[in-house]
Design a protein around this motif. Structure first.
Motif: not given
Ligand SMILES: [Mg+2]
Ligand SMILES: Nc1ncnc2c1ncn2[C@@H]1O[C@H](COP(=O)(O)OP(=O)(O)OP(=O)(O)O)[C@@H](O)[C@H]1O
Length: 319
Positions: A49, A89, A165-166
């Motif tokens: 991240s 995230q 991000d995820e």
């Molecule tokens: Mg992360």
């Protein structure tokens, strides 16, 4: 093909609460070709991240260079931002706005007309199951609803370069599928480049052109799945689970002609990298039988991205 993103010698150092310096990103360099789906994988706290936040201009860099479409983001952050979409995230939605307003304001910021932004917002709210909630404030949304709105917002303006991000964390399987339908359509129709981080290994396995495995601030490997497979000692793996692993068992098994290497996965399981998987399987079974060791489970499988990830990100690396 041209390089849409170039990262050169990127470093990020943080000062911790106790005054120590923590190097979250340690001199990494890589590039993304326009139109590719790139996965950036690594354990919790590896610095994924932090890397995304620097590239997307949300976090300052300690040193290094980031070019988007050949232009430095430090010299021209506004031009860089116009080309990117980000699903961060953390929840960075505007809690004081409705779902619809979040999308429309975002679209207009990225140069869409009011009517284009409104019609795109309606379409995405419908696709992500939020049409009935369009006028509700984001602060009343569940975690999964907020995640769906973050995704819709990131793709509102159909960016050239999309950072995820995820993105599927907290999404149920039906919405994961919808997310990937949208991302793959953008990739195919608009040649959108995708930069993904995820802990669900089946996503990069299915969708990525290239994968980077990253740990403790450094890129450990980068390439196609087929290229990464070559970095693991064998194409198949045998997992042997016993009620308890006796001292020295991995050493004894590693001496077999059919076996390349053996490492301890955990207290009960050995990871065996075979030369010849079928012969090794038979030899292991007869050895365990002769030694009267209690076998709980034995499994032969093709090397997956999970195995590659564990091999490249754990200290005990095997052969
Ligand atoms: Mg992360
Ligand atoms: N603002 C900050 N101040 C101090 N340390 C930070 C800060 N932001 C991140 N870190 C540290 O940098 C490291 C990398 O964090 P980062 O969030 O980039 O990891 P990640 O790879 O995204 O992990 P995850 O898979 O858990 O999301 C961690 O050790 C984290 O504690």
């Amino acid at each position: 093909m041209s390089k849409i993103l170039e990262v050169k010698n990127l470093v990020k150092k943080f000062v911790k609460a106790n005054g120590d310096i923590h190097t979250a990103v340690n001199d990494i360099s890589f590039y993304l070709e326009e139109g590719e789906i790139f996965s950036f994988l690594g354990p919790n706290g590896a610095g994924k991240s932090t890397t995304i936040n620097m590239i997307t201009t949300q976090l300052s860099i300690t040193s290094g260079e980031i070019l988007i479409d050949g232009e430095s983001i430090v010299n021209n952050p506004i031009a860089a931002r116009q080309k990117i979409g980000v699903v961060a995230q953390h929840n960075n939605l505007d809690r004081g706005l409705s779902a619809f307003e979040n999308l429309v304001y975002h679209g207009k910021y990225f140069g869409m007309t009011q009517s284009a932004a409104e019609s795109k917002a309606h379409e995405l709210l419908r696709d992500f199951g939020l049409a009935d909630w369009k006028d509700d404030y984001v602060k009343s949304f569940s975690g999964g609803m907020a995640q769906r709105l973050k995704i819709a917002r990131a793709i509102m303006h159909e960016p050239k370069l999309l950072f995820l991000d995820e993105p599927t964390t907290g999404l149920d399987p039906a919405y994961r599928k919808i997310l990937w339908q949208h991302v793959l359509r953008l990739n195919k129709e608009n040649n959108t480049t995708v930069f993904l981080t995820t802990h669900y290994m089946e996503e990069p396995e299915r969708f990525s052109d290239r994968i980077a495995v990253y740990n403790t601030g450094e890129i450990k490997a980068i390439g196609t799945l087929a290229e990464l497979r070559k970095l693991v000692p064998s194409e198949s793996i045998i997992y042997v689970t016993l009620d308890k692993i006796p001292l020295g068992l991995e050493f004894r098994l590693s001496k077999f002609q059919t076996i390349k290497n053996v490492v301890k996965k955990d207290e009960k399981t050995l990871t065996v990298y075979p030369h010849d998987s079928k012969k090794a399987l038979n030899e292991i079974l007869s050895y365990l039988d002769d030694s009267q060791l209690k076998l709980e489970n034995i499994q032969l499988s093709h090397t997956t991205l999970d195995d590659i990830f564990i091999h490249l990100t754990t200290e005990n690396k095997g052969a």
